[in-house]
Structure formats: structure tokens, C-alpha cells
Design an enzyme around this catalytic site. Structure first.
Site, PDB file in Angstrom:
ATOM      1  N   HIS A 114       1.911 -25.832 -15.603  1.00 41.82           N
ATOM      2  CA  HIS A 114       1.964 -27.362 -16.070  1.00 41.82           C
ATOM      3  C   HIS A 114       2.177 -27.310 -17.346  1.00 41.82           C
ATOM      4  O   HIS A 114       1.482 -26.988 -18.405  1.00 41.82           O
ATOM      5  CB  HIS A 114       0.340 -27.786 -15.781  1.00 41.82           C
ATOM      6  N   THR A 115       3.519 -27.463 -17.647  1.00 38.17           N
ATOM      7  CA  THR A 115       4.047 -27.428 -18.803  1.00 38.17           C
ATOM      8  C   THR A 115       3.690 -28.393 -19.662  1.00 38.17           C
ATOM      9  O   THR A 115       3.613 -28.331 -21.065  1.00 38.17           O
ATOM     10  CB  THR A 115       5.640 -27.410 -18.920  1.00 38.17           C
ATOM     11  N   CYS A 116       3.147 -29.453 -19.333  1.00 38.95           N
ATOM     12  CA  CYS A 116       2.801 -30.757 -20.144  1.00 38.95           C
ATOM     13  C   CYS A 116       1.573 -30.116 -20.808  1.00 38.95           C
ATOM     14  O   CYS A 116       1.355 -30.642 -21.933  1.00 38.95           O
ATOM     15  CB  CYS A 116       2.366 -31.752 -19.280  1.00 38.95           C
ATOM     16  N   PHE A 117       0.622 -29.365 -20.433  1.00 37.08           N
ATOM     17  CA  PHE A 117      -0.386 -28.634 -20.840  1.00 37.08           C
ATOM     18  C   PHE A 117      -0.564 -27.350 -21.434  1.00 37.08           C
ATOM     19  O   PHE A 117      -1.670 -26.770 -21.586  1.00 37.08           O
ATOM     20  CB  PHE A 117      -1.853 -29.026 -19.966  1.00 37.08           C
ATOM     21  N   GLU A 124       4.050 -35.628 -19.349  1.00 37.34           N
ATOM     22  CA  GLU A 124       2.690 -35.419 -20.297  1.00 37.34           C
ATOM     23  C   GLU A 124       3.163 -34.674 -21.605  1.00 37.34           C
ATOM     24  O   GLU A 124       2.516 -34.095 -22.167  1.00 37.34           O
ATOM     25  CB  GLU A 124       1.416 -35.136 -19.731  1.00 37.34           C
TER      26      GLU A 124
END
Length: 788
Positions: free
Chosen positions: A754-757, A476
Site C-alpha cells: 500500500h504505497t499510500c501508507f 492517498e
């Protein structure tokens, strides 16, 4: 011109001839008559060229945006012109071609001037504000004052000393006003542009400080001469319009000053807008004249003078724009548009002379409150007629421009998504994404091989989606950021052989294209893939940890290079050329060089001519500056022409349909592509959002104290751990949406993310020491994805 038109002109000229016989007065009549024909008789020779900039100031084409339903006829301005012409003498106006003459009406014809009852509500905003108190009698007085000044054989005497009476009628004559604003002592010759004596203008400002109402009225009259068409924008009137911006400050502006007063008596915003309404219509042929008036001091260029003058104008224009901007979600007021278009001229001047930094043009209110999405729609829908800030990118910070580019990329990706679904109905199922599946142990090779196999540029402009083999992480945003971090780390390493890296001084870590005696097709294909990779990162708003010098980004957007750019690539070579430029002895005897340079790589040395037959051209005092310029061009352009051309081809393959070159200057593109290496954790803390913790929770205080106690390398690792990138976005960490979420109270559990967010999962540790230990252990082992 028809016979009736000729007879009318003769009648008007005859009426003028009954006035005082000054040649200037007769010329003014003739000029007004010509403007009248261009406006009312539809006789403008360029009436089909609506974008022309050199129409008469009263021509209907020149002011076509104020039309009131009659093609090429501007009724409000025509009504004013009737007053001017009536004041000058003529009472009968010609009919519009093709309209019948009404015999019952007598000699007065059916002219739009007579059919339209003028009122102040019909005037455009620049007339309404500051002009609606001008009735016909005031206009007549203005015209008569103008004619009286024309009859004067010499400029009216102007007193500047304190306590002496001042003749405000000087503002009705360009000749008198030039004599006032540009003293004879400052001029050099009839052909040269002397520039402004800023100290003299400061004394005038002080002299007029106690007479502000008179000064406002005087400048209103001067600008009125242009709006009524009695004066036109030409080289002789440029300094008068520019001087407007220097007569409202109580602070001396000298050639040696570098700062401006933080508080100054501002010019009335309606007057600033009116001055800009006139000045922004200057054709490009007048730009050099404007530039010389700003940067000349005593007839010669003076950098400090130009910087002080430009800063003063920017301050006044930014203040005026702030006054006129009300809601950036809606259409911009015309007054603000006039000021912005004038800033565009100043930006053109600054691009050539590099007087002030780019940031001096950024407008704080615009960048703080602009709705980028709405502005983008206005920009891409020019038929709406609304002004879009993206059309004037010098106003926008790199962070705002990056957001504009993100919106544009999103629009393109959605269009491609729809097109892919449509094509799948005819050619089979296709992925709407640019999918990359890579092994962590061979991430670079897998990425380059798959990018080389992408069939078209259209596919490269799809949204990037990454999967690491054997890792169940869902992309993501964080997975793709980590992949590009890993790939660029390996790709630009010296051992890979494509780029060279300097190990010392200011150029430490800067990478540049490796020179080789020959480049085979495979090597050039790899440079093209690197360009595609950089373009994909930019297109997907992912900063890359790559230290290209500014020269690379300037070359990508077409900016010229200079010796200071070479200093970033090869400091030692640049210092040598600087020493040559400053050498005071006999260059030919001391250097014993020809117009050649030498390069060596892989044991192969070659000599290159800087000019045709350079080996026979001796380096001398007379030609050393040419040698330096050609050497800079050789090292930054000619020597790396093949690999850079391949790199640029790959970059353009992805970004060619975007607005990168329109939006960004080189240094701004550098910030967006590479991010910002300076990490301001105070700015990050100020906008961090907490989920499960209160802002004043003990663990939150512990976390930020631990972060501030880390080394810079550890702070970058922390940022990489939490976001997938160790670089701050353009605009700094204050632009990053960062969340700290409570992850239970398990004291043995490590933090996760959560690196995507951009979410950091932080357990509630009992002490600061425990938090520091677990956090450092987590960021030291920060590669890999799993499902939680």
C-alpha cells in the site's frame, strides 16, 4: 529641552565637576545624564520608533518589553539608574513633564523613581539570575570601581603568568580589558582590526582555571557595566563581549586547530545569556566589525581562525540554549531567546564567509523535541510575542524545515478547500483538489497538458490527486508519488531535449538547462510547466528523482554562485578555469584570449562578450580573476537566463506564497525537493513497525538479510515498490514511517504494498531463499495499481 531640564543638567554637571577633574569622568557623567533624560523625561527623539535598535541601553524604548504599565518608562531599570546617579553625586531628580511638583515634599519631586519601590522580583530574568545578590551597596561599589578605572591615565598592569597576582579590577575598564585580551604584539595599526590571538586567550583561560569564582565575578561586573549603561555596545567594546566566549575553555584554540574539546568547563548559562542580551542588540552596522574580530589573525583574514572561533561560540551558545529550553510546546525562556538572536548574527557572518557547514547551527534538542505545529502557530501569530523557532531557520535541520513547510502547505490547502466550497455556492461545483487523470502510456504528455490548462495559481496550490486510466487505485499519496516519478524520468531524459546530461565524472547524471541560439514561446512554456511540476511536488511533500545541480536551488533562493557550482555542471570547463587561476606564466602569451566565450548547439556557434567590447579586451595576469568570475556568471546565469526565468516563474507560481525562501538554503532545498539518494536501511529497520509479526520473527530476520544483500539498484526498486518513491525523505530513511504487515502464509503469493501508507504486505515464507525469490520478482514488476 525645558529650562527646568537645563537647570537640572547644570546641577548634575556641577556635582560631577566637584569630583576628580578627569575628562573621562566628566564625560561619563554627561553620558549618564543624557541617558537619564531619554529614559525618565520621555525625551527620546525616536520614541515612536519601537523597532529602532540604536536607543540608549537604558532608554525605555530600548527595553520596552519590560514596561510595568507606564508608557516609555522602565521602572526597574530606572530604579537602578537612580542608584547610579546617586553614587555619582546628584540627589535631586527632575519631575516627569506635566506632573505637578509636591511642595510639601520639599525639593524631592514626584518622579516614578520615588513612587516605585524597587524589588528584585520586578527585574527581567536576565537581571534576576546572577544579579539578585547585587544590592545598592554592591552597585555603588561597581560604579566607584568603574570611575576609579576611568581616572587611571593608563591601563592597569595585568599579570598573566602562573603564580602572579591578578588584578581583577581590570574587568571594570574597557581600556584595561582590551589591553589584557588583545596584547600589543597582536595589533597591527589603530585603524585595522587585529583579531584575537586564540593561543593567548587559551593561556588566560588556563591561568584563570583555578580562580573560577573570581572569573565569574569579574565577567559579571563587566557585563554589569553594559546593563547599568556605564558602557555601550560600540565598535570598541565588541571584542570584549566576543572574548567572553573564549575564556571558559581548557583547550587551546589555534588558527590551525579544526576540532573542539568534547568536554569543557562551560560558562555559567546566566552569564552567557546576559552577554547575548547585550550582543544581540548590535545594529547591522556592527556586523562587519564582529566578523573581522572573529576571522582576523594578525590583522589579516584567516579562514581556520574564523572556523575555530565560530565553532567555539556555537558550542557555548548551543549549551546555553539547551540549559534554558524546558518545554518547546510553550514559550521560550528569554535567556534562550537572547542566545538564539546572537546565533542569528553569527549565521549572517557565516553566510558571507562560509566558515562552517550549515549543520553546525542545527540545535539537536530543538529539532528532536520541537512541536512543529505549535511553533508554526506562534510564528504566524507574532502578536503573541512568543519566540518561534521557524523565525530562526538556521537552527532547524532540513527534515524539520520540511515538516514546517508541510504544516504550512496543509493549512493553505485547507483554506483553499473551504474557499472552494464557498465559491461553489455562487459559480457552481468546483473540485477542491488539483485532479490529474493520465494514461500510463502517455503520462508525461497528459500531465503537462492538464497543468497548462489549470486556470489559476490558486488551483495549483490545491492538494494533488491522481488517477491512472484503467487502474482502480485510490490516491492517498502513493499514486501521485508514482506519477511524479514516471513524469520526471521522461521529462529529464536527454532525448526529450530540454536538459543536457553529463555522462562522466562527478557530474554523471546531473541535468542542466540546454542552451539554444533562440527559445520559442512553446519551449519556454514547457520550462515553466517543469517549474510548476517541481513546485507542486514540493508543495505536496513528494521527493523527485531529479538530479539538478546545487546551482539550480541556490538560484531559486537567491544565493550567489561560485566556481565550485560550475564544477558540478561542467567539470572540464571548471578545471580549465582553475588552471587559468593557478597559471604562473604569462597568461596573455600562453592563452591568447580576449574577454569572450563560445557556445555551440545544433550546429550553430556563437561568441559572447563577457564585458562590453570584450573582443578587444586581452586576457592577462592582472584581469584573469575577473575573467573567471564573469565566465562563471555567463555559463550559470546569462547563457540560460530565458529557460531558467521560465522555470523559476512556474516554481514561484506554486510556492510564491509559501516560506520556501525564508526557510531553506540552497543545499537544504535540494534535499527536500530531490530527497536523499543515500539509503540507510539500518535506520529504516530501527523504526519499522510490524503488524502481525513480532520483531524477532524468523521472516522478519530473513527480510532484512535479503535487503542488505541487494544491489543499490534493487534497494531503490524495493523502496519504490513499497512507498512509490525511490528516494529517502530529507533526514534519511529514519524519518520514513514504514510498516511490514503479515499477509497470510501463502508461499506462492508475491509481496504487495500500500504505497499510500508505506505498508509492505509480506507473506510468511518458510525460508529465506523463498522470500528472496518472491521479493525480487515483485519489485521487478512494480508499476500499476489495483484494488485488493
Amino acid at each position: 529641552m525645558s529650562a527646568s531640564h537645563e537647570s537640572l543638567r547644570d546641577a548634575l554637571y556641577g556635582a560631577a565637576s566637584k569630583s576628580p577633574t578627569s575628562c573621562n569622568v566628566r564625560a561619563a557623567y554627561e553620558d549618564l545624564i543624557q541617558q537619564y533624560y531619554a529614559l525618565v523625561t520621555r525625551g527620546c527623539a525616536r520614541r515612536h520608533d519601537r523597532d529602532a535598535v540604536d536607543h540608549s541601553p537604558l532608554c525605555g524604548m530600548y527595553l520596552n518589553r519590560y514596561q510595568h504599565g507606564r508608557d516609555e518608562i522602565n521602572l526597574p531599570v530606572t530604579s537602578r539608574l537612580s542608584v547610579v546617579l546617586a553614587t555619582l553625586g546628584p540627589r535631586h531628580l527632575c519631575p516627569v513633564p506635566g506632573s505637578p511638583r509636591d511642595d510639601a515634599a520639599g525639593p524631592a519631586c514626584r518622579n516614578p523613581l520615588h513612587e516605585h519601590a524597587w524589588s528584585g522580583d520586578d527585574l527581567p530574568p536576565s537581571y534576576r539570575r546572577g544579579w539578585d545578590h547585587f544590592g545598592d551597596a554592591e552597585v555603588a561599589a561597581l560604579v566607584n570601581g568603574y570611575l576609579a578605572q576611568l581616572r587611571s591615565p593608563a591601563p592597569s598592569p595585568v599579570a598573566v603568568s602562573d603564580g602572579a597576582p591578578f588584578d581583577w579590577d581590570a574587568f571594570l575598564s574597557m581600556k584595561s580589558l582590551r589591553a589584557l585580551l588583545i596584547p600589543a604584539a597582536s595589533t597591527t595599526s589603530n585603524d585595522a582590526i587585529p583579531g584575537f590571538d586564540l593561543e593567548h586567550l587559551h593561556r588566560l583561560a588556563l591561568r584563570w582555571g583555578d580562580s573560577r569564582p573570581s572569573l565569574v565575578g569579574a565577567w559579571t561586573n563587566t557585563l554589569g557595566l553594559f546593563q547599568l549603561g556605564l558602557e555601550s555596545l560600540r565598535a570598541e567594546s565588541v571584542p570584549v563581549l566576543l572574548a567572553f566566549f573564549f575564556t571558559w575553555t581548557a583547550m587551546p584554540l589555534t588558527a590551525s586547530s579544526t576540532a573542539l574539546a568534547t568536554e569543557h568547563p562551560p560558562a555559567p548559562s546566566h552569564l552567557t545569556a546576559t552577554a547575548c542580551d547585550i550582543l544581540h542588540r548590535a545594529p547591522p552596522s556592527l556586523y562587519p566589525v564582529i566578523a573581522k574580530w572573529l576571522i582576523h589573525c594578525g590583522g589579516v583574514p584567516h579562514r581556520a581562525q574564523g572556523r575555530a572561533a565560530l565553532e567555539r561560540m556555537l558550542t557555548l551558545l548551543h549549551d546555553a540554549i539547551a540549559d534554558w529550553i524546558t518545554d518547546l510546546c510553550e514559550a521560550v525562556e528569554p535567556e534562550a531567546a537572547f542566545c538564539i538572536k546572537t546565533l542569528k548574527i553569527l549565521d549572517t557572518v557565516n553566510r558571507k564567509y562560509d566558515l562552517v557547514p550549515l549543520s553546525a547551527f542545527y540545535h539537536p534538542e530543538i529539532n528532536d523535541y520541537l512541536s512543529v505545529r505549535d511553533d508554526y502557530l506562534r510564528w504566524k501569530s507574532p502578536a503573541s510575542g512568543d519566540l518561534a523557532m521557524a523565525k530562526y531557520p538556521f537552527l532547524l535541520t532540513p527534515a524539520t524545515k520540511a515538516e514546517v513547510l508541510r504544516v504550512e502547505s496543509t493549512v493553505h490547502m485547507r483554506h483553499e478547500l473551504q474557499a472552494t466550497f464557498f465559491r461553489s455556492m455562487f459559480v457552481g461545483v468546483q473540485s477542491p483538489y488539483l485532479d490529474l487523470t493520465v494514461s500510463r502510456g502517455s503520462a508525461l504528455r497528459d500531465t503537462l497538458v492538464q497543468l497548462a490548462a489549470v486556470p489559476s495559481a490558486r488551483d495549483l496550490r490545491k492538494q494533488l490527486r491522481v488517477r491512472f486510466v484503467g487502474e482502480p487505485g485510490v490516491d492517498e499519496g502513493g499514486v501521485q508519488r508514482e506519477l511524479l516519478q514516471l513524469v520526471t524520468r521522461d521529462l529529464f531524459a536527454p532525448e526529450y531535449g530540454m536538459f543536457v546530461t553529463h555522462d562522466a565524472g562527478a557530474a554523471r547524471g546531473v541535468v542542466w538547462f540546454r542552451w539554444a541560439p533562440e527559445y520559442d514561446a512553446a519551449a519556454l512554456d514547457e520550462y515553466e510547466l517543469v517549474g510548476k511540476l517541481v513546485g507542486i511536488a514540493l508543495y505536496n511533500s513528494i521527493p523527485l528523482p531529479v538530479r539538478f545541480p546545487l546551482a539550480v536551488y541556490k538560484k531559486l533562493v537567491g544565493e550567489p554562485l561560485a566556481l565550485r557550482d560550475l564544477a558540478e555542471v561542467d567539470p572540464d570547463l571548471a578545471r580549465g578555469l582553475e588552471t587559468l587561476a593557478a597559471f604562473e606564466g604569462d597568461v596573455a602569451d600562453a592563452y591568447c584570449r580576449a574577454f569572450t566565450v563560445d557556445l555551440e548547439a545544433l550546429g550553430v556557434a556563437r561568441t559572447f562578450d563577457l564585458v562590453p567590447g570584450g573582443a578587444q579586451v586581452e586576457l592577462t595576469n592582472a584581469n584573469r580573476l575577473e575573467y573567471i568570475a564573469r565566465a562563471v556568471d555567463f555559463y550559470l546565469n546569462r547563457a540560460v537566463e530565458s529557460p531558467f526565468a521560465a522555470f523559476r516563474r512556474g516554481f514561484d507560481t506554486v510556492t510564491g506564497e509559501s516560506s520556501v525562501r525564508h526557510l531553506f538554503r540552497g543545499e537544504e532545498l535540494m534535499q527536500v525537493v530531490a530527497g536523499t539518494p543515500d539509503l540507510d536501511f539500518d535506520a529504516l529497520e530501527a523504526q519499522t513497525v510490524y503488524d502481525g509479526y513480532a520483531d524477532d520473527a524468523p521472516v522478519v530476520g530473513h527480510f532484512w538479510r535479503v535487503v542488505r544483500g541487494m544491489t543499490p539498484a534493487e534497494q531503490r526498486r524495493l523502496l519504490f515498490f513499497a512507498t512509490g518513491s525511490d528516494r529517502a525523505p530529507a533526514g534519511g530513511l529514519g524519518r520514513l514511517h514504514f510498516v511490514i504487515m503479515r499477509q497470510g502464509s501463502d508461499a506462492d503469493r508475491l509481496p504487495s504494498a500500500h504505497t499510500c501508507f508505506n505498508v509492505l504486505m509480506l507473506p510468511e515464507y518458510a525460508s529465506e531463499a523463498a522470500l528472496a525469490e518472491k521479493l525480487r520478482l515483485a519489485i521487478a514488476n512494480a508499476e500499476g495499481f489495483g484494488l485488493m
